[in-house]
Design a protein around this motif. Structure first.
Motif, mmCIF file in Angstrom:
data_model
loop_
_atom_site.group_PDB
_atom_site.id
_atom_site.type_symbol
_atom_site.label_atom_id
_atom_site.label_comp_id
_atom_site.label_asym_id
_atom_site.label_seq_id
_atom_site.Cartn_x
_atom_site.Cartn_y
_atom_site.Cartn_z
ATOM 1 N N ASP A 43 19.495 20.857 11.338
ATOM 2 C CA ASP A 43 19.861 21.327 9.994
ATOM 3 C C ASP A 43 20.945 20.452 9.389
ATOM 4 O O ASP A 43 20.939 20.182 8.176
ATOM 5 C CB ASP A 43 20.325 22.786 10.051
ATOM 6 N N CYS A 44 21.890 19.984 10.228
ATOM 7 C CA CYS A 44 22.916 19.059 9.722
ATOM 8 C C CYS A 44 22.278 17.763 9.250
ATOM 9 O O CYS A 44 22.646 17.214 8.197
ATOM 10 C CB CYS A 44 23.944 18.767 10.810
ATOM 11 N N GLU A 45 21.323 17.270 10.011
ATOM 12 C CA GLU A 45 20.648 16.022 9.642
ATOM 13 C C GLU A 45 19.829 16.188 8.363
ATOM 14 O O GLU A 45 19.733 15.271 7.545
ATOM 15 C CB GLU A 45 19.771 15.564 10.806
ATOM 16 N N LYS A 46 19.237 17.394 8.163
ATOM 17 C CA LYS A 46 18.507 17.656 6.914
ATOM 18 C C LYS A 46 19.458 17.628 5.726
ATOM 19 O O LYS A 46 19.132 17.091 4.663
ATOM 20 C CB LYS A 46 17.812 19.009 6.986
ATOM 21 N N SER A 47 20.630 18.194 5.918
ATOM 22 C CA SER A 47 21.623 18.215 4.851
ATOM 23 C C SER A 47 22.064 16.798 4.498
ATOM 24 O O SER A 47 22.188 16.444 3.322
ATOM 25 C CB SER A 47 22.831 19.060 5.273
ATOM 26 N N ILE A 48 22.271 15.970 5.526
ATOM 27 C CA ILE A 48 22.682 14.575 5.298
ATOM 28 C C ILE A 48 21.566 13.783 4.628
ATOM 29 O O ILE A 48 21.812 12.924 3.773
ATOM 30 C CB ILE A 48 23.095 13.921 6.629
ATOM 31 N N LYS A 49 20.321 14.082 4.985
ATOM 32 C CA LYS A 49 19.189 13.397 4.370
ATOM 33 C C LYS A 49 19.124 13.689 2.872
ATOM 34 O O LYS A 49 18.796 12.814 2.065
ATOM 35 C CB LYS A 49 17.894 13.836 5.049
ATOM 36 N N ILE A 50 19.454 14.935 2.500
ATOM 37 C CA ILE A 50 19.457 15.311 1.084
ATOM 38 C C ILE A 50 20.645 14.680 0.371
ATOM 39 O O ILE A 50 20.520 14.186 -0.751
ATOM 40 C CB ILE A 50 19.505 16.847 0.935
ATOM 41 N N ASP A 51 21.811 14.661 1.038
ATOM 42 C CA ASP A 51 23.033 14.101 0.450
ATOM 43 C C ASP A 51 23.730 13.262 1.498
ATOM 44 O O ASP A 51 24.409 13.787 2.384
ATOM 45 C CB ASP A 51 23.944 15.221 -0.046
ATOM 46 N N ILE A 52 23.581 11.972 1.385
ATOM 47 C CA ILE A 52 24.125 11.050 2.397
ATOM 48 C C ILE A 52 25.647 11.063 2.428
ATOM 49 O O ILE A 52 26.274 10.599 3.390
ATOM 50 C CB ILE A 52 23.585 9.616 2.155
ATOM 51 N N ASN A 53 26.280 11.592 1.398
ATOM 52 C CA ASN A 53 27.739 11.649 1.336
ATOM 53 C C ASN A 53 28.281 13.057 1.612
ATOM 54 O O ASN A 53 29.373 13.407 1.166
ATOM 55 C CB ASN A 53 28.233 11.170 -0.033
ATOM 56 N N ASP A 54 27.520 13.844 2.341
ATOM 57 C CA ASP A 54 27.937 15.206 2.662
ATOM 58 C C ASP A 54 28.889 15.171 3.861
ATOM 59 O O ASP A 54 28.478 15.223 5.026
ATOM 60 C CB ASP A 54 26.708 16.075 2.974
ATOM 61 N N ALA A 55 30.201 15.087 3.571
ATOM 62 C CA ALA A 55 31.217 14.957 4.621
ATOM 63 C C ALA A 55 31.213 16.161 5.554
ATOM 64 O O ALA A 55 31.386 16.018 6.775
ATOM 65 C CB ALA A 55 32.594 14.789 3.984
#
Length: 655
Positions: free
Chosen positions: A539-551
């Motif tokens: 789920d973290c990787e999905k979030s990063i895929k949607i927003d690469i700058n999701d700190a």
């Protein structure tokens, strides 16, 4: 006995047949003025011993009309005289019955009319009695009154005519019409045959017909025809000037406009400008076209009005509002400023200019125009409300609450302010006050899903989880696509350790919005609590895929990688979170732990010192610092341990 010198039925003779209809129309015009003179009583009929028996007998009657009859307009007529008439006598009530029967036979109405005259029922003495009578017999309209000074020749006849219309079948949008449905005058009106012949009380049959047809039309929900039926009554006055007829149509349009029946309001406004065009009538027509999103027609109406009155500041203000609706902000400002040019004290224009600058996020200029409006009117609640909105947008919640409160001081019934002030209290952390304000608003506006969500959030913060769940479910029932209550519900279930329910809630959010990164991170927390670390990591990787700058997602990923003993990857991920947003230095203990388990004790100690700097009172971080230091200096630690053991053994040997 006959009461007419012509030996014919009273009212039905050629001299008298219009008499009482004239009274009806006069009173439909004037009835509203007197409707509050007599207050309703709770006594039914009369308190005399003789009449009590009559009441008891009446209570045994079956209702005259069917209950919940939506297919027929039911009229009950009681006797007007103070005595019962025999079979051969036509009293006033019977004459009214016959006229209505002629109407229902010869005129097309929106639904059938059923008329019943009951001579045995004495006339009600007030609205309370009429209401009870109406309720008992399921009537839509009760026609009643009192006649006195009746002579054989009807020369000095006087009548007090009243009626009661069933409020239950009045839709809200037409309840404001001056239909005089609660007429209850206490005055007797004298009419004679001479007055009718001279035209003093004369009125044609159209008015009576239109009055009844309009009442029937309301129940039949024929709203468009009702407009013209009512206007026909108002305009059916001898030699009424055209401007007055136009005003009648315009006032009907305003009533429909206020009740948001814009299509019908447009019909009435169009009639008013057709009969007698004025700048204000064109302005009203332009306003309703704006509501209907007919912007081209709206501008045409405003321009026609400005041709008649080029300096009309109200029309410029209304025209600016149409541009605002179209999001053409510069054109809106141009027209608002034109309005101020012709009337510098136009507070609406000042407020509207401030609103445009607020939308443009030029808060300084917006505040200036709101204060200009307040200079002209210190009790301008709209200006205070606008100032509250600006300070709320700037996260200056104390100031926002101050101005919202000033708006409520001016008008405590300014309902929506409670909603916005409640939200500011919520953001400031005053949860009890937030709940109070939101509850006031929701007691009036019962279908605002946003406020149910906000109150649920406040309940969640103070630990009232059952109430929070209830409000979330209500918000979802009002708008199942609004994600805020799902988030609050998921958080509550997580706090209650009902992780399966929480997981289902976050699945629903992702179903509604698959690009919502926050929902993936919240679901990752739940997976972690369910010991499903790999799913949490995905789920973290999905979030990063949607927003690469999701700190946040990188920091969360680092935490889960550490729990999976993948410390190298955890450090890389955490470094990315800090690079994007230095805020995550506050959670640097994650990297400290990873470095420690990799044997990088110097880096671990350095990181844990930073963590203690951000959280100096954390016993956990201070213990980690001691623990990491002990590993780094293991030889010294070992000597200390050996020395302590030696001293303890030596002490024990003495004993």
């Amino acid at each position: 006995m006959d009461r007419c010198k012509n030996k014919c039925s009273f009212i039905l003779c050629r001299h008298h047949k219009l008499q009482w209809w004239g009274v009806i129309i006069i009173l439909t015009t004037l009835g509203g003025f007197y409707q509050d003179i007599l207050k309703p009583f709770t006594v039914y009929y009369t308190t005399s011993p003789e009449k009590k028996v009559e009441k008891e007998n009446l209570n045994q009657f079956n209702p005259l009309f069917k209950e919940n009859d939506s297919l027929t307009f039911n009229v009950l007529i009681t006797r007007f005289e103070d005595f019962k008439s025999d079979k051969n006598t036509y009293c006033i009530g019977r004459s009214i019955e016959e006229h209505l029967n002629i109407l229902k036979s010869n005129e097309g109405t929106s639904m059938p009319i059923e008329v019943i005259y009951v001579d045995s029922i004495p006339t009600p003495k007030n609205r309370g009695e009429a209401k009870q009578l109406q309720k008992e017999h399921n009537a839509d309209l009760v026609i009643y009154g009192v006649a006195k000074k009746l002579s054989n020749f009807c020369g000095d006849a006087e009548i007090c005519f009243r009626y009661k219309f069933d409020n239950n079948i009045l839709p809200k949008e037409v309840s404001m019409f001056e239909l005089k449905t609660f007429s209850h005058t206490g005055k007797y009106i004298k009419t004679t045959s001479d007055n009718i012949e001279k035209g003093v009380a004369q009125v044609d049959a159209l008015s009576m017909k239109q009055w009844i047809k309009s009442l029937v039309g309301i129940k039949a929900n024929k709203k468009k025809t009702v407009v013209f039926d009512i206007a026909a009554i108002r305009n059916n006055i001898k030699e009424l000037p055209q401007i007055e007829k136009a005003k009648n149509y315009n006032s009907l349009g305003e009533m429909y406009y206020d009740s948001r029946q814009y299509e019908i309001a447009k019909l009435a406004f169009e009639e008013s400008v057709k009969i007698h065009p004025t700048a204000e009538f064109y302005r009203d027509l332009g306003k309703v076209n704006r509501r209907l999103k007919n912007y081209k027609e709206s501008f045409e109406c405003f321009d026609k009005g400005l041709k008649l009155e080029p300096n009309n500041d109200k029309i410029f203000n209304s025209k600016g509002l149409s541009f605002l609706y179209k999001k053409e902000y510069d054109s809106a400002l141009f027209n608002y400023k034109k309005a101020l040019l012709f009337n510098p004290k136009n507070e609406y224009a000042n407020n509207n200019i401030a609103k445009v600058y607020k939308i443009k996020e030029d808060y300084k200029t917006a505040i200036d125009y709101y204060f200009r409006a307040l200079k002209n009117n210190p009790k301008n609640k709209v200006s205070y409300f606008g100032l509250g909105l600006i300070h709320n947008n700037k996260a200056e919640y104390d100031k926002a609450i101050k101005y919202y409160s000033l708006a409520l001081e001016v008008d405590s019934t300014y309902t929506k302010v409670y909603s916005y002030r409640g939200y500011s209290f919520l953001c400031r952390g005053d949860y009890e006050k937030a709940i109070n304000d939101l509850s006031i608003y929701m007691s009036i506006v019962k279908d605002d899903y946003v406020d149910y969500s906000n109150r649920a959030s406040a309940y969640n913060k103070i630990g009232e989880y059952d109430l929070a769940i209830k409000d979330c479910k209500k918000a979802i029932s009002l708008n199942s696509k609004h994600t805020a209550p799902y988030y609050i519900l998921g958080e509550v279930y997580s706090k209650l350790e009902e992780n399966t329910k929480a997981l289902n809630i976050y699945n629903k959010i992702i179903e509604l919005d698959s690009l919502d990164t926050y929902s993936y991170k919240k679901r990752a927390y739940v997976y972690s609590k369910l010991n499903k670390k790999n799913k949490a990591l995905k789920d973290c990787e999905k979030s990063i895929k949607i927003d690469i700058n999701d700190a946040h997602a990188y920091a969360l990923k680092a935490s889960f990688l550490s729990q999976l003993n993948q410390f190298d990857r955890a450090i890389i991920s955490y470094n990315k979170s800090i690079k994007i947003d230095t805020f995550y230095n506050r959670y640097i203990h994650t990297r400290a732990n990873a470095n420690f388990y990799l044997g990088n004790y110097d880096l671990a100690i350095k990181d844990i010192k930073k963590a203690i700097k951000y959280h100096p009172k954390s016993l956990h971080y201070n213990f980690d610092y001691f623990y990491f230091s002990a590993y780094k200096y293991w030889f010294i630690s070992l000597l200390i341990i050996v020395l302590v053991v030696f001293l303890l053994v030596k002490k024990l040997m003495r004993f």
